[in-house]
Design a protein around this motif. Sequence first.
Motif, PDB file in Angstrom:
ATOM      1  N   ILE A   1       3.208  12.188  10.242  1.00  0.00           N
ATOM      2  CA  ILE A   1       4.471  12.925  10.371  1.00  0.00           C
ATOM      3  C   ILE A   1       5.004  13.302   8.992  1.00  0.00           C
ATOM      4  O   ILE A   1       5.448  14.439   8.762  1.00  0.00           O
ATOM      5  N   GLY A   2       4.937  12.377   8.053  1.00  0.00           N
ATOM      6  CA  GLY A   2       5.461  12.641   6.714  1.00  0.00           C
ATOM      7  C   GLY A   2       4.715  13.749   5.994  1.00  0.00           C
ATOM      8  O   GLY A   2       5.328  14.688   5.470  1.00  0.00           O
ATOM      9  N   TYR A   3       3.396  13.634   5.964  1.00  0.00           N
ATOM     10  CA  TYR A   3       2.601  14.668   5.296  1.00  0.00           C
ATOM     11  C   TYR A   3       2.766  16.025   5.985  1.00  0.00           C
ATOM     12  O   TYR A   3       2.841  17.065   5.328  1.00  0.00           O
ATOM     13  N   THR A   4       2.805  16.007   7.320  1.00  0.00           N
ATOM     14  CA  THR A   4       2.876  17.262   8.068  1.00  0.00           C
ATOM     15  C   THR A   4       4.217  17.959   7.847  1.00  0.00           C
ATOM     16  O   THR A   4       4.269  19.182   7.644  1.00  0.00           O
ATOM     17  N   LEU A   5       5.312  17.210   7.897  1.00  0.00           N
ATOM     18  CA  LEU A   5       6.625  17.816   7.670  1.00  0.00           C
ATOM     19  C   LEU A   5       6.762  18.335   6.238  1.00  0.00           C
ATOM     20  O   LEU A   5       7.321  19.418   6.011  1.00  0.00           O
TER      21      LEU A   5
ATOM     22  N   ALA B   1      11.647  15.262   2.769  1.00  0.00           N
ATOM     23  CA  ALA B   1      10.659  14.701   3.697  1.00  0.00           C
ATOM     24  C   ALA B   1       9.665  13.812   2.958  1.00  0.00           C
ATOM     25  O   ALA B   1       9.269  12.748   3.455  1.00  0.00           O
ATOM     26  N   TYR B   2       9.269  14.228   1.769  1.00  0.00           N
ATOM     27  CA  TYR B   2       8.349  13.420   0.969  1.00  0.00           C
ATOM     28  C   TYR B   2       8.987  12.082   0.580  1.00  0.00           C
ATOM     29  O   TYR B   2       8.376  11.014   0.734  1.00  0.00           O
ATOM     30  N   LEU B   3      10.208  12.136   0.071  1.00  0.00           N
ATOM     31  CA  LEU B   3      10.865  10.919  -0.404  1.00  0.00           C
ATOM     32  C   LEU B   3      11.153   9.938   0.735  1.00  0.00           C
ATOM     33  O   LEU B   3      11.033   8.712   0.572  1.00  0.00           O
ATOM     34  N   LEU B   4      11.530  10.470   1.900  1.00  0.00           N
ATOM     35  CA  LEU B   4      11.923   9.618   3.022  1.00  0.00           C
ATOM     36  C   LEU B   4      10.750   9.119   3.848  1.00  0.00           C
ATOM     37  O   LEU B   4      10.824   8.046   4.467  1.00  0.00           O
ATOM     38  N   LEU B   5       9.643   9.883   3.876  1.00  0.00           N
ATOM     39  CA  LEU B   5       8.539   9.525   4.763  1.00  0.00           C
ATOM     40  C   LEU B   5       7.233   9.236   4.020  1.00  0.00           C
ATOM     41  O   LEU B   5       6.660   8.166   4.161  1.00  0.00           O
ATOM     42  N   VAL B   6       6.763  10.192   3.237  1.00  0.00           N
ATOM     43  CA  VAL B   6       5.453  10.035   2.604  1.00  0.00           C
ATOM     44  C   VAL B   6       5.433   8.877   1.616  1.00  0.00           C
ATOM     45  O   VAL B   6       4.512   8.059   1.617  1.00  0.00           O
ATOM     46  N   GLN B   7       6.460   8.777   0.767  1.00  0.00           N
ATOM     47  CA  GLN B   7       6.487   7.701  -0.219  1.00  0.00           C
ATOM     48  C   GLN B   7       6.516   6.324   0.438  1.00  0.00           C
ATOM     49  O   GLN B   7       5.949   5.373  -0.083  1.00  0.00           O
ATOM     50  N   ARG B   8       7.155   6.237   1.582  1.00  0.00           N
ATOM     51  CA  ARG B   8       7.282   4.941   2.263  1.00  0.00           C
ATOM     52  C   ARG B   8       6.104   4.634   3.183  1.00  0.00           C
ATOM     53  O   ARG B   8       5.842   3.474   3.501  1.00  0.00           O
TER      54      ARG B   8
END
Length: 406
Positions: A214-218, A385-392
């Motif tokens: 979801i993180g990468y896709t968003l 989106a990167y900071l909230l999802l991908v990084q985590r």
Amino acid sequence: MLALTSVWTTVLLAAAVALGPLATDMYLPALPSMGVAMAAGTDQVQLTLSIYMAGFALAQLLCGPLADRFGRKPVMIAGFVLFAIASVGCALASNIETLILCRFLQAIGGSAGPVLGRAAIRDIYTPREAARIMALLASIMALAPALAPTLGGLMLNQLGWPSIFIALAGYAMVMTLIVAIGIPEPMAPENRQPLKLCSLIANYRTIGSDISFIGYTLTNALTFSGLFAFLSGSSFVLIEFLGVAPELFGLYFGFMVLGYISGNLTSVRLSKNLMPDQILLRGLVISVAGGSLMAALAMMEVFNVWAVVVPQAIVMIGVGMVLPQTMAGALANFPRMAGSASALFGFVQMAVAATIGAMVGYLHDGTSLVMAVIIAASAVAALAAYLLLVQRHPATGFEPAAEPGR
């Protein structure tokens, strides 16, 4: 046939994937002329672009599972044939409604190239290798949109807008022969998935519930939306508002593509020393800077060609760094469902982009302001989106922070 890991296989896959961008970029200089010829408004003409993206998105949901069941090549070949037939329909269209319908059918066929090209790269390479190969593929692929608007503008002036769609049909048939004869089937037989509704739903549920996916896709979809906002509005802003001749539109468009290629090549170079998340963050910051500059200039009523083209070229440097990393990251956790994962990834990417493109057409005020603000907002949302999802939640085997065995 060529070896799967041959550089020529990558080049041919890039040529196949390029069919999608060609179908959007080549006819951009003709949009104002098509509106006049069909007595259609700006929003109706821009709908031919958004409906293509919507059809592209929907078709991928079926295209991916079909490829997971029957292999990449048969589905790609069938898609190219449909694309060619629909392109001829576009050339023969006498009203905007028929053109919109044929563009939708064109999108269904055209979706096979990008979704199966991504899946093929995941079939052949590891997740980390795939990020590098996708960046190389994107660099090769970028030659198409760099040349397409210029070629489209010349064809518009010499032969009229229908010739653009005839050329697209010819390209699709050439790619059908190349894929059939030159590229081996990349999917291992043991990775084929059953084509059952319950299995399909289960696969999409598994993929769609993965937080890293979801993180990468968003992040990808929002970044791509900034690019698509430019595609949707650039011909009207540059040609109608700023007075650029249609045959020169491609030259300014090519300046933006050079930014994209620079970002791709920078991504490849940085991958030797940096992890994907570090490349991603740098690319996102660059995109935010470029988008913010364009929006600020538009708000100050600085209306000239370079106030649009230069900031967008900066945005595209960031886009060229972000897209390959997010594509590889989204597919990293799904080696046995790469087709379905690529399909869902593409669906979200295109659905978000189609929505953003429709907004550009609906809100267009005759200047560059709406387009610029939407590009900037898309870049900021992608960074969030990167900071909230991908990084985590990085993907296993792709980012060092991922937990082994996840």
